[in-house]
Motif scaffolding. Structure first.
Motif, PDB file in Angstrom:
ATOM      1  N   PRO A 177     -51.251  20.463 -14.035  1.00  0.00           N
ATOM      2  CA  PRO A 177     -50.824  21.809 -14.444  1.00  0.00           C
ATOM      3  C   PRO A 177     -50.504  22.695 -13.237  1.00  0.00           C
ATOM      4  N   ARG A 178     -49.417  23.458 -13.337  1.00  0.00           N
ATOM      5  CA  ARG A 178     -49.027  24.453 -12.330  1.00  0.00           C
ATOM      6  C   ARG A 178     -48.958  23.843 -10.930  1.00  0.00           C
ATOM      7  N   LEU A 179     -48.475  22.642 -10.845  1.00  0.00           N
ATOM      8  CA  LEU A 179     -48.513  21.872  -9.597  1.00  0.00           C
ATOM      9  C   LEU A 179     -47.936  22.631  -8.406  1.00  0.00           C
ATOM     10  N   PHE A 180     -46.708  23.120  -8.533  1.00  0.00           N
ATOM     11  CA  PHE A 180     -46.028  23.741  -7.389  1.00  0.00           C
ATOM     12  C   PHE A 180     -46.636  25.093  -7.020  1.00  0.00           C
ATOM     13  N   ALA A 181     -47.336  25.714  -7.959  1.00  0.00           N
ATOM     14  CA  ALA A 181     -48.007  26.981  -7.679  1.00  0.00           C
ATOM     15  C   ALA A 181     -49.431  26.765  -7.171  1.00  0.00           C
ATOM     16  N   ARG A 182     -49.848  25.505  -7.053  1.00  0.00           N
ATOM     17  CA  ARG A 182     -51.185  25.190  -6.544  1.00  0.00           C
ATOM     18  C   ARG A 182     -51.122  24.547  -5.162  1.00  0.00           C
ATOM     19  N   ASN A 183     -50.039  23.826  -4.874  1.00  0.00           N
ATOM     20  CA  ASN A 183     -49.932  23.175  -3.575  1.00  0.00           C
ATOM     21  C   ASN A 183     -49.652  24.182  -2.457  1.00  0.00           C
ATOM     22  N   GLU A 184     -50.034  23.820  -1.251  1.00  0.00           N
ATOM     23  CA  GLU A 184     -49.711  24.644  -0.084  1.00  0.00           C
ATOM     24  C   GLU A 184     -48.194  24.783   0.027  1.00  0.00           C
ATOM     25  N   ARG A 185     -47.721  25.967   0.447  1.00  0.00           N
ATOM     26  CA  ARG A 185     -46.281  26.176   0.474  1.00  0.00           C
ATOM     27  C   ARG A 185     -45.913  27.303   1.441  1.00  0.00           C
ATOM     28  N   LEU A 186     -44.654  27.286   1.843  1.00  0.00           N
ATOM     29  CA  LEU A 186     -44.092  28.347   2.673  1.00  0.00           C
ATOM     30  C   LEU A 186     -42.935  28.962   1.900  1.00  0.00           C
ATOM     31  N   VAL A 187     -43.064  30.243   1.573  1.00  0.00           N
ATOM     32  CA  VAL A 187     -42.019  30.972   0.855  1.00  0.00           C
ATOM     33  C   VAL A 187     -41.157  31.691   1.884  1.00  0.00           C
ATOM     34  N   CYS A 188     -39.855  31.446   1.842  1.00  0.00           N
ATOM     35  CA  CYS A 188     -38.917  32.091   2.768  1.00  0.00           C
ATOM     36  C   CYS A 188     -38.023  33.037   1.971  1.00  0.00           C
ATOM     37  N   HIS A 189     -38.130  34.334   2.258  1.00  0.00           N
ATOM     38  CA  HIS A 189     -37.338  35.357   1.560  1.00  0.00           C
ATOM     39  C   HIS A 189     -36.128  35.733   2.412  1.00  0.00           C
ATOM     40  N   PHE A 190     -34.945  35.686   1.794  1.00  0.00           N
ATOM     41  CA  PHE A 190     -33.707  36.054   2.473  1.00  0.00           C
ATOM     42  C   PHE A 190     -33.023  37.177   1.716  1.00  0.00           C
ATOM     43  N   ASP A 191     -32.329  38.039   2.458  1.00  0.00           N
ATOM     44  CA  ASP A 191     -31.422  39.021   1.866  1.00  0.00           C
ATOM     45  C   ASP A 191     -30.008  38.474   2.003  1.00  0.00           C
ATOM     46  N   THR A 192     -29.257  38.527   0.902  1.00  0.00           N
ATOM     47  CA  THR A 192     -27.887  38.016   0.891  1.00  0.00           C
ATOM     48  C   THR A 192     -26.938  39.092   0.388  1.00  0.00           C
ATOM     49  N   ASN A 193     -25.657  38.763   0.312  1.00  0.00           N
ATOM     50  CA  ASN A 193     -24.700  39.751  -0.185  1.00  0.00           C
ATOM     51  C   ASN A 193     -24.751  39.906  -1.698  1.00  0.00           C
ATOM     52  N   PHE A 194     -25.596  39.095  -2.386  1.00  0.00           N
ATOM     53  CA  PHE A 194     -25.788  39.315  -3.822  1.00  0.00           C
ATOM     54  C   PHE A 194     -27.208  39.793  -4.136  1.00  0.00           C
ATOM     55  N   GLY A 195     -28.049  39.971  -3.101  1.00  0.00           N
ATOM     56  CA  GLY A 195     -29.419  40.391  -3.328  1.00  0.00           C
ATOM     57  C   GLY A 195     -30.405  39.395  -2.729  1.00  0.00           C
ATOM     58  N   PRO A 196     -31.641  39.348  -3.240  1.00  0.00           N
ATOM     59  CA  PRO A 196     -32.649  38.461  -2.662  1.00  0.00           C
ATOM     60  C   PRO A 196     -32.425  37.001  -3.044  1.00  0.00           C
ATOM     61  N   MET A 197     -32.882  36.107  -2.186  1.00  0.00           N
ATOM     62  CA  MET A 197     -32.909  34.667  -2.454  1.00  0.00           C
ATOM     63  C   MET A 197     -34.197  34.125  -1.842  1.00  0.00           C
ATOM     64  N   ALA A 198     -34.926  33.315  -2.592  1.00  0.00           N
ATOM     65  CA  ALA A 198     -36.145  32.692  -2.069  1.00  0.00           C
ATOM     66  C   ALA A 198     -35.950  31.192  -1.990  1.00  0.00           C
ATOM     67  N   VAL A 199     -36.382  30.609  -0.872  1.00  0.00           N
ATOM     68  CA  VAL A 199     -36.403  29.155  -0.700  1.00  0.00           C
ATOM     69  C   VAL A 199     -37.855  28.792  -0.408  1.00  0.00           C
ATOM     70  N   VAL A 200     -38.454  27.999  -1.293  1.00  0.00           N
ATOM     71  CA  VAL A 200     -39.877  27.688  -1.209  1.00  0.00           C
ATOM     72  C   VAL A 200     -40.057  26.225  -0.805  1.00  0.00           C
ATOM     73  N   MET A 201     -40.728  26.024   0.335  1.00  0.00           N
ATOM     74  CA  MET A 201     -41.029  24.690   0.845  1.00  0.00           C
ATOM     75  C   MET A 201     -42.435  24.325   0.373  1.00  0.00           C
ATOM     76  N   VAL A 202     -42.543  23.362  -0.557  1.00  0.00           N
ATOM     77  CA  VAL A 202     -43.822  23.006  -1.163  1.00  0.00           C
ATOM     78  C   VAL A 202     -44.378  21.750  -0.512  1.00  0.00           C
ATOM     79  N   GLY A 203     -45.614  21.828  -0.009  1.00  0.00           N
ATOM     80  CA  GLY A 203     -46.275  20.672   0.581  1.00  0.00           C
ATOM     81  C   GLY A 203     -46.731  19.689  -0.480  1.00  0.00           C
ATOM     82  N   ALA A 204     -47.146  18.499  -0.038  1.00  0.00           N
ATOM     83  CA  ALA A 204     -47.569  17.458  -0.963  1.00  0.00           C
ATOM     84  C   ALA A 204     -48.679  16.635  -0.331  1.00  0.00           C
ATOM     85  N   LEU A 205     -49.161  15.635  -1.068  1.00  0.00           N
ATOM     86  CA  LEU A 205     -50.210  14.761  -0.563  1.00  0.00           C
ATOM     87  C   LEU A 205     -49.818  14.208   0.800  1.00  0.00           C
TER      88      LEU A 205
END
Length: 295
Positions: A177-205
């Protein structure tokens, strides 16, 4: 539930990750050769695409795993309206955030979902993506492990969120349950010409290492607190298709887009193989404020 997924619920994640890291960075010729040969054979890695196709030339297993590609083996979709798939792999899931059932939730697998706020570690950050789009791309051990920009953006903030290190393979996605919201991760927030964009790098075993082009190694060993880094005013602009980060082993990257800015490319579906640079979504033309013209 498959045995590996069951084991990951009780294994000492951090200890295993520490041991795996030592092996991955070892320059012992026997260790290095055994690890590289095992992965190439078991996962049918295509080294003809690599900038260095000789597996004996890599100084460590990690150097092999984060290898670069030959010039021209991946190209960006030529349509300037196209947002790009950020990595080689397979689509785990994609679609609307909170659509059609629950506001603010991201679909993981049948009967499983998590909120954008849980993933990003912030209700305020998640609000920008209400009713927007998401795409989750799973990178297997055979894939190219560098992540590139879906669209041109200016780095605003990164958020390191400590967590578990469950496997992110298909079986775990179905059962944890909720795997990607439980694993260690790095959230990268960018501003673009259409607004915000997030790229989330999710760690694994066995994976907690993420490196970015602007900061090097971003995830500290055994971090316990959410760590935010503010990059506003530093002028870190990454162009569409440019490399942004890399994993030190197979994992998952999740792209979040706000509502009304793009439509997902047709044909994207769970388990669909994808390649870096192909179309993820298409920008929707915007009507200038005050205009009565229809699109």
């Amino acid at each position: 539930m498959d045995p590996l997924t069951a084991l990951t619920r009780v294994l000492p994640h951090r200890l295993l990750s520490s041991l795996a890291r030592r092996l991955a960075y070892s320059r012992n010729p026997r260790v290095r050769r055994w690890l590289i040969d095992t992965v190439v054979r078991r996962f049918d890695v295509d080294l003809s695409e690599a900038a260095e196709p000789d597996p004996r030339a890599y100084e460590s297993f990690n150097a092999f795993f984060t290898r670069s590609l030959r010039e021209g083996v991946r190209v960006a979709d030529p349509d300037p309206r196209a947002l790009l798939i950020p990595a080689d792999g397979r689509i785990s899931q994609c679609g609307g955030i909170g659509h059609p059932d629950e506001r603010g939730r991201i679909f993981q697998a049948k009967g499983r979902s998590f909120t954008a706020a849980e993933l990003l570690g912030s209700e305020a950050d998640a609000a920008a993506f209400d009713e927007g789009l998401f795409a989750t791309v799973y990178l297997s051990p055979r894939d190219y492990h560098r992540v590139h920009m879906p669209w041109t953006g200016t780095l605003r903030e990164t958020v390191h969120i400590p967590g578990r290190l469950f496997s992110v393979g298909p079986a775990a996605v179905r059962h944890v349950p909720r795997l990607f919201a439980r694993n260690e991760r790095l959230v990268c927030h960018f501003d673009t010409n259409f607004g915000p964009m997030a790229v989330v790098m999710v760690g694994a075993l066995l994976v907690s290492g993420v490196e970015t082009v602007w900061g090097g190694e971003e995830i500290p060993a055994y971090g316990k607190r959410i760590n935010r880094k503010d990059y506003r005013g530093r002028g870190i602009v990454l162009e569409r298709f440019a490399e942004m980060a890399r994993f030190n082993y197979g994992s998952t990257v999740i792209v979040l887009l706000p509502a009304g800015v793009a439509e997902l490319a047709p044909g994207l579906a769970p388990e669909a193989p994808v390649r870096l640079g192909q179309r993820l979504a298409t920008r929707i033309p915007q009507v200038p404020q005050g205009s009565s013209d229809s699109l």
